[in-house]
Design a protein around this motif. Structure first.
Motif, PDB file in Angstrom:
ATOM      1  N   GLU A  28       0.829  -1.199   0.000  1.00 51.81           N
ATOM      2  CA  GLU A  28       0.000   0.000   0.000  1.00 51.81           C
ATOM      3  C   GLU A  28       0.874   1.263   0.000  1.00 51.81           C
ATOM      4  N   ARG A  29       1.845   1.298   0.883  1.00 51.15           N
ATOM      5  CA  ARG A  29       2.751   2.449   0.992  1.00 51.15           C
ATOM      6  C   ARG A  29       3.490   2.685  -0.331  1.00 51.15           C
ATOM      7  N   ASP A  30       4.007   1.623  -0.917  1.00 50.52           N
ATOM      8  CA  ASP A  30       4.780   1.756  -2.149  1.00 50.52           C
ATOM      9  C   ASP A  30       3.912   2.218  -3.315  1.00 50.52           C
ATOM     10  N   HIS A  31       2.680   1.740  -3.397  1.00 51.10           N
ATOM     11  CA  HIS A  31       1.787   2.180  -4.468  1.00 51.10           C
ATOM     12  C   HIS A  31       1.376   3.637  -4.278  1.00 51.10           C
ATOM     13  N   ARG A  32       1.140   4.040  -3.040  1.00 51.91           N
ATOM     14  CA  ARG A  32       0.819   5.454  -2.782  1.00 51.91           C
ATOM     15  C   ARG A  32       1.998   6.348  -3.164  1.00 51.91           C
ATOM     16  N   ALA A  33       3.222   5.886  -2.890  1.00 52.99           N
ATOM     17  CA  ALA A  33       4.418   6.653  -3.240  1.00 52.99           C
ATOM     18  C   ALA A  33       4.542   6.833  -4.760  1.00 52.99           C
ATOM     19  N   ARG A  34       3.948   5.907  -5.520  1.00 53.06           N
ATOM     20  CA  ARG A  34       3.961   5.997  -6.989  1.00 53.06           C
ATOM     21  C   ARG A  34       2.796   6.838  -7.517  1.00 53.06           C
ATOM     22  N   GLY A  35       1.990   7.385  -6.607  1.00 53.51           N
ATOM     23  CA  GLY A  35       0.906   8.267  -7.010  1.00 53.51           C
ATOM     24  C   GLY A  35      -0.455   7.605  -7.124  1.00 53.51           C
ATOM     25  N   PHE A  36      -0.558   6.318  -6.755  1.00 57.21           N
ATOM     26  CA  PHE A  36      -1.848   5.638  -6.784  1.00 57.21           C
ATOM     27  C   PHE A  36      -2.647   6.010  -5.541  1.00 57.21           C
ATOM     28  N   HIS A  37      -3.944   5.796  -5.580  1.00 60.10           N
ATOM     29  CA  HIS A  37      -4.824   6.026  -4.439  1.00 60.10           C
ATOM     30  C   HIS A  37      -4.957   4.728  -3.644  1.00 60.10           C
ATOM     31  N   GLY A  38      -3.846   4.178  -3.234  1.00 66.15           N
ATOM     32  CA  GLY A  38      -3.814   2.911  -2.521  1.00 66.15           C
ATOM     33  C   GLY A  38      -3.262   1.813  -3.419  1.00 66.15           C
ATOM     34  N   ALA A  39      -3.207   0.617  -2.864  1.00 67.88           N
ATOM     35  CA  ALA A  39      -2.699  -0.528  -3.630  1.00 67.88           C
ATOM     36  C   ALA A  39      -3.530  -0.704  -4.893  1.00 67.88           C
ATOM     37  N   GLY A  40      -2.883  -0.986  -5.997  1.00 67.67           N
ATOM     38  CA  GLY A  40      -3.564  -1.040  -7.283  1.00 67.67           C
ATOM     39  C   GLY A  40      -4.264  -2.348  -7.595  1.00 67.67           C
ATOM     40  N   TYR A  41      -3.986  -3.397  -6.830  1.00 69.03           N
ATOM     41  CA  TYR A  41      -4.567  -4.709  -7.084  1.00 69.03           C
ATOM     42  C   TYR A  41      -5.874  -4.884  -6.322  1.00 69.03           C
ATOM     43  N   HIS A  42      -6.670  -5.813  -6.774  1.00 68.93           N
ATOM     44  CA  HIS A  42      -7.897  -6.149  -6.061  1.00 68.93           C
ATOM     45  C   HIS A  42      -7.636  -7.148  -4.935  1.00 68.93           C
ATOM     46  N   PHE A  43      -6.647  -8.019  -5.133  1.00 66.89           N
ATOM     47  CA  PHE A  43      -6.303  -9.028  -4.132  1.00 66.89           C
ATOM     48  C   PHE A  43      -4.795  -9.204  -4.068  1.00 66.89           C
ATOM     49  N   TYR A  44      -4.325  -9.561  -2.876  1.00 65.02           N
ATOM     50  CA  TYR A  44      -2.909  -9.846  -2.636  1.00 65.02           C
ATOM     51  C   TYR A  44      -2.825 -11.171  -1.906  1.00 65.02           C
ATOM     52  N   ILE A  45      -1.965 -12.065  -2.371  1.00 70.29           N
ATOM     53  CA  ILE A  45      -1.841 -13.394  -1.766  1.00 70.29           C
ATOM     54  C   ILE A  45      -0.466 -13.518  -1.116  1.00 70.29           C
ATOM     55  N   ARG A  46      -0.489 -13.625   0.199  1.00 77.20           N
ATOM     56  CA  ARG A  46       0.747 -13.748   0.979  1.00 77.20           C
ATOM     57  C   ARG A  46       1.365 -15.127   0.773  1.00 77.20           C
ATOM     58  N   GLN A  47       2.623 -15.281   1.167  1.00 78.11           N
ATOM     59  CA  GLN A  47       3.307 -16.563   1.048  1.00 78.11           C
ATOM     60  C   GLN A  47       2.592 -17.648   1.841  1.00 78.11           C
ATOM     61  N   SER A  48       1.905 -17.259   2.893  1.00 77.10           N
ATOM     62  CA  SER A  48       1.162 -18.209   3.727  1.00 77.10           C
ATOM     63  C   SER A  48      -0.095 -18.734   3.038  1.00 77.10           C
ATOM     64  N   GLY A  49      -0.491 -18.069   1.937  1.00 77.53           N
ATOM     65  CA  GLY A  49      -1.726 -18.421   1.251  1.00 77.53           C
ATOM     66  C   GLY A  49      -2.898 -17.547   1.669  1.00 77.53           C
ATOM     67  N   THR A  50      -2.675 -16.646   2.590  1.00 78.34           N
ATOM     68  CA  THR A  50      -3.730 -15.730   3.017  1.00 78.34           C
ATOM     69  C   THR A  50      -4.061 -14.769   1.880  1.00 78.34           C
ATOM     70  N   ILE A  51      -5.343 -14.669   1.571  1.00 78.51           N
ATOM     71  CA  ILE A  51      -5.809 -13.769   0.513  1.00 78.51           C
ATOM     72  C   ILE A  51      -6.253 -12.471   1.168  1.00 78.51           C
ATOM     73  N   ILE A  52      -5.637 -11.380   0.772  1.00 82.03           N
ATOM     74  CA  ILE A  52      -5.952 -10.067   1.325  1.00 82.03           C
ATOM     75  C   ILE A  52      -6.725  -9.261   0.284  1.00 82.03           C
ATOM     76  N   PRO A  53      -7.984  -8.917   0.538  1.00 87.21           N
ATOM     77  CA  PRO A  53      -8.706  -8.039  -0.387  1.00 87.21           C
ATOM     78  C   PRO A  53      -8.143  -6.616  -0.263  1.00 87.21           C
ATOM     79  N   LEU A  54      -7.864  -5.979  -1.390  1.00 79.88           N
ATOM     80  CA  LEU A  54      -7.306  -4.634  -1.376  1.00 79.88           C
ATOM     81  C   LEU A  54      -8.258  -3.592  -1.953  1.00 79.88           C
ATOM     82  N   ARG A  55      -8.904  -3.906  -3.052  1.00 81.00           N
ATOM     83  CA  ARG A  55      -9.881  -3.004  -3.668  1.00 81.00           C
ATOM     84  C   ARG A  55     -11.163  -3.782  -3.911  1.00 81.00           C
ATOM     85  N   PRO A  56     -12.302  -3.137  -3.740  1.00 81.57           N
ATOM     86  CA  PRO A  56     -13.542  -3.829  -4.099  1.00 81.57           C
ATOM     87  C   PRO A  56     -13.576  -4.077  -5.610  1.00 81.57           C
TER      88      PRO A  56
END
Length: 160
Positions: A28-56
């Motif tokens: 999230e921080r890195d995408h905001r630093a690039r000028g986005f309004h938050g993380a640009g993806y809809h979902f993020y999958i951690r190494q553990s397999g946890t699915i993180i929703p980022l955008r609706p």
């Protein structure tokens, strides 16, 4: 964005080393630093397999220039080996989670083609095919189009 308008489900890697964690907060921080309004993806999958929703899903992403209004973006943590070389670093847990998420997304948008970010590079030689010499990025560091070619809503397990 309506599901009927989704032409692509685009797979990405975070382009981070597999031996170092890359949290959703860092993304999230890195995408905001690039000028986005938050993380640009809809979902993020951690190494553990946890699915993180980022955008609706109804919100346009910021993950692949020229295709954001007709795609959903899914990113997995990793994509670089410990030495920084681009490679498929998905853990087994990430592969399972990614498959489950893609089944759900295909049920919502069955017309959508599952592709990697690299598959949407410009066709520089105009032959109608994007080959590895034309890729702008190696992301997601595996052949998503081939791996998920046969994925359809019919693969949804009963009771889910």
């Amino acid at each position: 964005m309506r599901a009927e308008a989704i032409r692509y489900i685009v797979l990405h890697c975070s382009a981070t080393r597999s031996d170092r964690p890359y949290s959703p907060e860092a993304l999230e921080r890195d995408h905001r630093a690039r000028g986005f309004h938050g993380a640009g993806y809809h979902f993020y999958i951690r190494q553990s397999g946890t699915i993180i929703p980022l955008r609706p899903l109804h919100q346009i992403g910021a993950h692949v220039k020229g295709y954001n209004s007709c795609s959903w973006g899914v990113c997995y943590e990793g994509g670089l080996d410990p030495n920084g070389k681009a490679t498929d670093t998905r853990t087994e847990a990430q592969k399972v989670a990614l498959h489950q998420l893609l089944v759900r997304l295909k049920a919502l948008a069955p017309q959508a083609e599952i592709v990697g970010h690299r598959d949407l590079s410009p066709d520089r030689n105009g032959d109608g095919h994007i080959d590895s010499s034309e890729w702008i990025k190696l992301c997601p560091c595996f052949d998503a189009r081939t791996e998920y070619k046969q994925l359809t809503p019919a693969h949804i397990p009963h009771g889910k």
